[in-house]
Write a protein that holds these residues in place. Structure first.
Motif, PDB file in Angstrom:
ATOM      1  N   ILE A 149     -28.292  31.383  -2.783  1.00 38.13           N
ATOM      2  CA  ILE A 149     -26.983  31.643  -2.183  1.00 38.13           C
ATOM      3  C   ILE A 149     -26.492  33.020  -2.617  1.00 38.13           C
ATOM      4  O   ILE A 149     -26.366  33.294  -3.811  1.00 38.13           O
ATOM      5  N   GLY A 150     -26.265  33.895  -1.635  1.00 33.42           N
ATOM      6  CA  GLY A 150     -25.813  35.256  -1.931  1.00 33.42           C
ATOM      7  C   GLY A 150     -26.996  36.200  -2.035  1.00 33.42           C
ATOM      8  O   GLY A 150     -27.726  36.173  -3.018  1.00 33.42           O
ATOM      9  N   VAL A 151     -27.208  37.009  -1.002  1.00 37.02           N
ATOM     10  CA  VAL A 151     -28.371  37.906  -0.988  1.00 37.02           C
ATOM     11  C   VAL A 151     -27.927  39.326  -1.370  1.00 37.02           C
ATOM     12  O   VAL A 151     -28.009  40.263  -0.579  1.00 37.02           O
ATOM     13  N   GLY A 152     -27.405  39.447  -2.582  1.00 38.20           N
ATOM     14  CA  GLY A 152     -27.056  40.764  -3.119  1.00 38.20           C
ATOM     15  C   GLY A 152     -28.206  41.262  -3.986  1.00 38.20           C
ATOM     16  O   GLY A 152     -29.374  40.956  -3.722  1.00 38.20           O
ATOM     17  N   GLY A 153     -27.859  42.013  -5.039  1.00 42.55           N
ATOM     18  CA  GLY A 153     -28.879  42.548  -5.944  1.00 42.55           C
ATOM     19  C   GLY A 153     -29.768  41.453  -6.512  1.00 42.55           C
ATOM     20  O   GLY A 153     -30.998  41.510  -6.427  1.00 42.55           O
ATOM     21  N   LEU A 154     -29.168  40.411  -7.086  1.00 43.62           N
ATOM     22  CA  LEU A 154     -29.950  39.323  -7.674  1.00 43.62           C
ATOM     23  C   LEU A 154     -30.624  38.475  -6.601  1.00 43.62           C
ATOM     24  O   LEU A 154     -31.791  38.108  -6.729  1.00 43.62           O
ATOM     25  N   VAL A 214     -35.424  35.907  -3.929  1.00 43.50           N
ATOM     26  CA  VAL A 214     -36.285  35.538  -2.800  1.00 43.50           C
ATOM     27  C   VAL A 214     -37.692  36.113  -3.004  1.00 43.50           C
ATOM     28  O   VAL A 214     -38.699  35.407  -2.863  1.00 43.50           O
ATOM     29  N   GLN A 215     -37.762  37.377  -3.391  1.00 36.66           N
ATOM     30  CA  GLN A 215     -39.075  38.013  -3.589  1.00 36.66           C
ATOM     31  C   GLN A 215     -39.865  37.347  -4.709  1.00 36.66           C
ATOM     32  O   GLN A 215     -41.074  37.156  -4.607  1.00 36.66           O
ATOM     33  N   ILE A 216     -39.177  37.005  -5.784  1.00 37.23           N
ATOM     34  CA  ILE A 216     -39.863  36.392  -6.931  1.00 37.23           C
ATOM     35  C   ILE A 216     -40.395  35.011  -6.546  1.00 37.23           C
ATOM     36  O   ILE A 216     -41.538  34.653  -6.858  1.00 37.23           O
ATOM     37  N   LEU A 217     -39.568  34.237  -5.821  1.00 32.48           N
ATOM     38  CA  LEU A 217     -40.018  32.912  -5.369  1.00 32.48           C
ATOM     39  C   LEU A 217     -41.256  33.054  -4.487  1.00 32.48           C
ATOM     40  O   LEU A 217     -42.213  32.282  -4.595  1.00 32.48           O
ATOM     41  N   LYS A 218     -41.210  34.053  -3.596  1.00 33.95           N
ATOM     42  CA  LYS A 218     -42.339  34.304  -2.700  1.00 33.95           C
ATOM     43  C   LYS A 218     -43.589  34.684  -3.501  1.00 33.95           C
ATOM     44  O   LYS A 218     -44.704  34.261  -3.191  1.00 33.95           O
ATOM     45  N   ALA A 260     -32.343  31.152   2.417  1.00 33.66           N
ATOM     46  CA  ALA A 260     -31.361  32.114   1.890  1.00 33.66           C
ATOM     47  C   ALA A 260     -30.059  31.988   2.662  1.00 33.66           C
ATOM     48  O   ALA A 260     -30.057  31.857   3.891  1.00 33.66           O
ATOM     49  N   LEU A 261     -28.944  31.993   1.953  1.00 34.53           N
ATOM     50  CA  LEU A 261     -27.625  31.863   2.573  1.00 34.53           C
ATOM     51  C   LEU A 261     -26.741  33.039   2.174  1.00 34.53           C
ATOM     52  O   LEU A 261     -26.753  33.475   1.022  1.00 34.53           O
ATOM     53  N   ASP A 262     -26.012  33.545   3.131  1.00 30.62           N
ATOM     54  CA  ASP A 262     -25.038  34.604   2.846  1.00 30.62           C
ATOM     55  C   ASP A 262     -23.999  34.557   3.966  1.00 30.62           C
ATOM     56  O   ASP A 262     -24.155  33.818   4.947  1.00 30.62           O
ATOM     57  N   VAL A 263     -22.954  35.364   3.836  1.00 31.79           N
ATOM     58  CA  VAL A 263     -21.949  35.418   4.903  1.00 31.79           C
ATOM     59  C   VAL A 263     -22.117  36.698   5.719  1.00 31.79           C
ATOM     60  O   VAL A 263     -21.312  36.989   6.598  1.00 31.79           O
ATOM     61  N   ASP A 264     -23.177  37.474   5.413  1.00 32.39           N
ATOM     62  CA  ASP A 264     -23.376  38.787   6.024  1.00 32.39           C
ATOM     63  C   ASP A 264     -24.768  38.826   6.656  1.00 32.39           C
ATOM     64  O   ASP A 264     -25.777  38.654   5.964  1.00 32.39           O
ATOM     65  N   ASN A 289     -30.874  39.503   6.971  1.00 30.68           N
ATOM     66  CA  ASN A 289     -32.066  40.227   7.443  1.00 30.68           C
ATOM     67  C   ASN A 289     -32.899  40.719   6.271  1.00 30.68           C
ATOM     68  O   ASN A 289     -34.130  40.665   6.311  1.00 30.68           O
ATOM     69  N   LEU A 290     -32.210  41.196   5.246  1.00 29.84           N
ATOM     70  CA  LEU A 290     -32.917  41.654   4.047  1.00 29.84           C
ATOM     71  C   LEU A 290     -33.668  40.469   3.414  1.00 29.84           C
ATOM     72  O   LEU A 290     -34.799  40.617   2.954  1.00 29.84           O
ATOM     73  N   ALA A 291     -33.035  39.284   3.423  1.00 27.10           N
ATOM     74  CA  ALA A 291     -33.686  38.087   2.867  1.00 27.10           C
ATOM     75  C   ALA A 291     -34.947  37.740   3.650  1.00 27.10           C
ATOM     76  O   ALA A 291     -35.972  37.364   3.064  1.00 27.10           O
TER      77      ALA A 291
END
Ligand SMILES: [Zn+2]
Ligand SMILES: [Zn+2]
Length: 340
Positions: free
Chosen positions: A177-182, A187-191, A200-204, A209-211
Motif C-alpha cells: 500500500i503506497g507506491v512511493g520511495g519504499l 514491489v521490486q524486492i518481492l519480484k 500494489a495500491l495507491d491513490v495516484d 504505473n510505476l508499480a
C-alpha cells in the motif's frame, strides 16, 4: 561546504555554509555522491528530534566516496565507493552484535537514538562524517547516487519482507500500500526474491504505473475504501503498509488474510483497533523499523546483480528545499536524490 540544515521544529530547512567536518579516531569522512529525500525528513522537520542538536544537517539515505580516514581506520581506503548504513547503534548490545543496529537496545528513554540526519549531521551536504567504518558497505560498480536510496527506501521493505519470508510461498498474495520511495522498492524486492502474487495500491495512477513497471501483477487505485472489495480473493499472507495513516491501515487490515502479517512501515501516525474480532485468526501486526547492516549488504547485492533498481530523479544539492516541497505535495515518483 554547503548543507541543508534542520533549524527548528516547524521551520523549513535552511541551506547553509559550514566547515568541512574532520573525522575523529575510528571515524570516516564521506564525500557525498547522493542523498535521498525521504518522507521521514518531512516528519522530522515537522516534529523535531528530541535530544538531538538544535541544528543539524538533514539526510539519512547516503552514499559516496571515502574521503578521509580517522586515526585507526584501516579497513577502507580513500576513494572507495560506499553506501552508508544509516541507523547508528551502540555497537555493543546484543542487537548491534547481530548487526541489527536498527533495534539497538542500549538506547535509554532519556537518550534517544540519534543518527546522521536525525539529531546529528547527515548527508544532505557535500561531506559527512560516519562514526565508525562498520557503517559502510563497499560498492563494486553501483554509483553512489543510485545506491543512496537503497539504504532506506529499499532496506526498510527488505527487512520487513525477510521477517515474513516463512509465509511467502509461491503464489501467496502480498499487498503493497503506497507506491512511493519504499513501496516501489518493496514491489521490486518481492519480484526479485519471491514468486508471490504482488498487488500494489495507491491513490495516484502514475505511481500505480510505476508499480506495474516494478513488477506488480495487479494494481488498484484505492481512492475510496470500497475498491478493496474489487480484489478477488485478496487474502494476503503479507500486507506492507508504506503509508501508515488511519485509512491505509484500515485498507491493510481488510487485505490481511488468516494467519497473515500486517506490517506498517509508513509513519503517518494511524491507529488500528487490534482485537480478536477485529483481525483474522492468527494475524500479526507489527511496525518493523529500517533494517540491519547485514541486510543492507544483501540489498546492495540485489542491486549490484541488477535485480532491483530504484526509480530515481537526480537534483543538485541546492534544489533540496524545492524537492522537499515536491515530496510534501506528492509530486515525487520513486525517489528524489540530491547530488552535490
Ligand atoms: Zn527515510
Ligand atoms: Zn546497540
Amino acid at each position: 561546504m554547503k548543507a541543508w540544515r534542520f533549524v527548528g521544529k516547524g521551520s523549513p530547512p535552511r541551506f547553509m555554509e559550514l566547515p568541512v567536518p574532520e573525522p575523529g579516531p575510528g571515524q570516516v569522512r564521506i564525500r557525498i555522491g547522493g542523498a535521498g529525500v525521504c518522507h521521514s525528513d518531512l516528519h522530522l522537520l515537522e516534529s523535531g528530534r528530541e535530544g538531538g542538536a538544535s541544528m543539524f544537517t538533514l539526510g539519512h539515505e547516503n552514499a559516496g566516496w571515502v574521503d578521509a580516514l580517522g586515526a585507526g581506520v584501516t579497513d577502507f581506503k580513500e576513494g572507495d565507493a560506499v553506501a552508508v548504513y544509516g541507523k547508528w547503534g551502540c555497537g555493543q548490545c546484543a542487537a548491534c552484535l547481530r548487526s541489527c543496529e536498527n533495534y539497538c537496545t542500549s538506547v535509554l528513554p532519556n537518550r534517544p537514538a540519534l543518527f546522521g540526519g536525525a539529531g546529528v549531521d547527515g548527508g544532505m551536504a557535500e561531506y559527512m562524517v560516519v562514526p565508525s567504518s562498520r557503517h559502510l558497505v563497499l560498492l563494486k560498480h553501483l554509483k553512489p547516487s543510485m545506491a543512496a536510496p537503497l539504504t532506506d527506501a529499499a532496506l526498510t521493505p527488505y527487512h520487513a519482507i525477510k521477517r515474513a519470508r516463512h509465509v511467502l510461498s509461491p503464489g501467496v498474495s502480498v499487498a503493497v500500500i503506497g507506491v512511493g520511495g519504499l513501496g516501489h522498492m518493496a514491489v521490486q524486492i518481492l519480484k526479485a526474491i519471491t514468486a508471490c502474487k504482488i498487488i500494489a495500491l495507491d491513490v495516484d495512477d502514475e505511481k500505480l504505473n510505476l508499480a506495474l513497471k516494478a513488477g506488480a501483477h495487479t494494481v488498484l487505485n484505492c481512492r475510496g475504501m470500497a475498491s478493496v472489495e474489487l480484489i478477488e480473493g485478496a487474502s494476503c499472507g503479507l500486507v506492507l503498509d508504506c503509508v501508515g495513516s488511519h485509512e491505509s491501515m484500515k485498507t491493510a487490515l481488510a487485505l490481511t488474510g488468516v494467519d497473515g502479517h500486517l506490517m506498517v512501515l509508513g509513519l503517518a501516525g494511524g491507529v488500528l483497533p487490534f482485537s480478536k474480532s477485529a483481525v483474522p485468526w492468527g494475524a500479526t501486526l507489527s511496525f518493523p523499523y529500517w533494517g540491519s547492516r547485514a541486510e543492507l549488504q544483501e540489498v546492495i547485492c540485489l542491486a549490484e546483480s541488477g535485480l532491483i533498481q530504484p526509480h530515481v530523479t537526480f537534483h543538485p544539492l541546492s534544489a533540496g528545499g524545492a524537492v522537499i516541497s515536491d515530496l510534501q505535495e506528492g509530486r515525487v515518483l520513486g525517489r528524489a536524490v540530491l547530488v552535490p
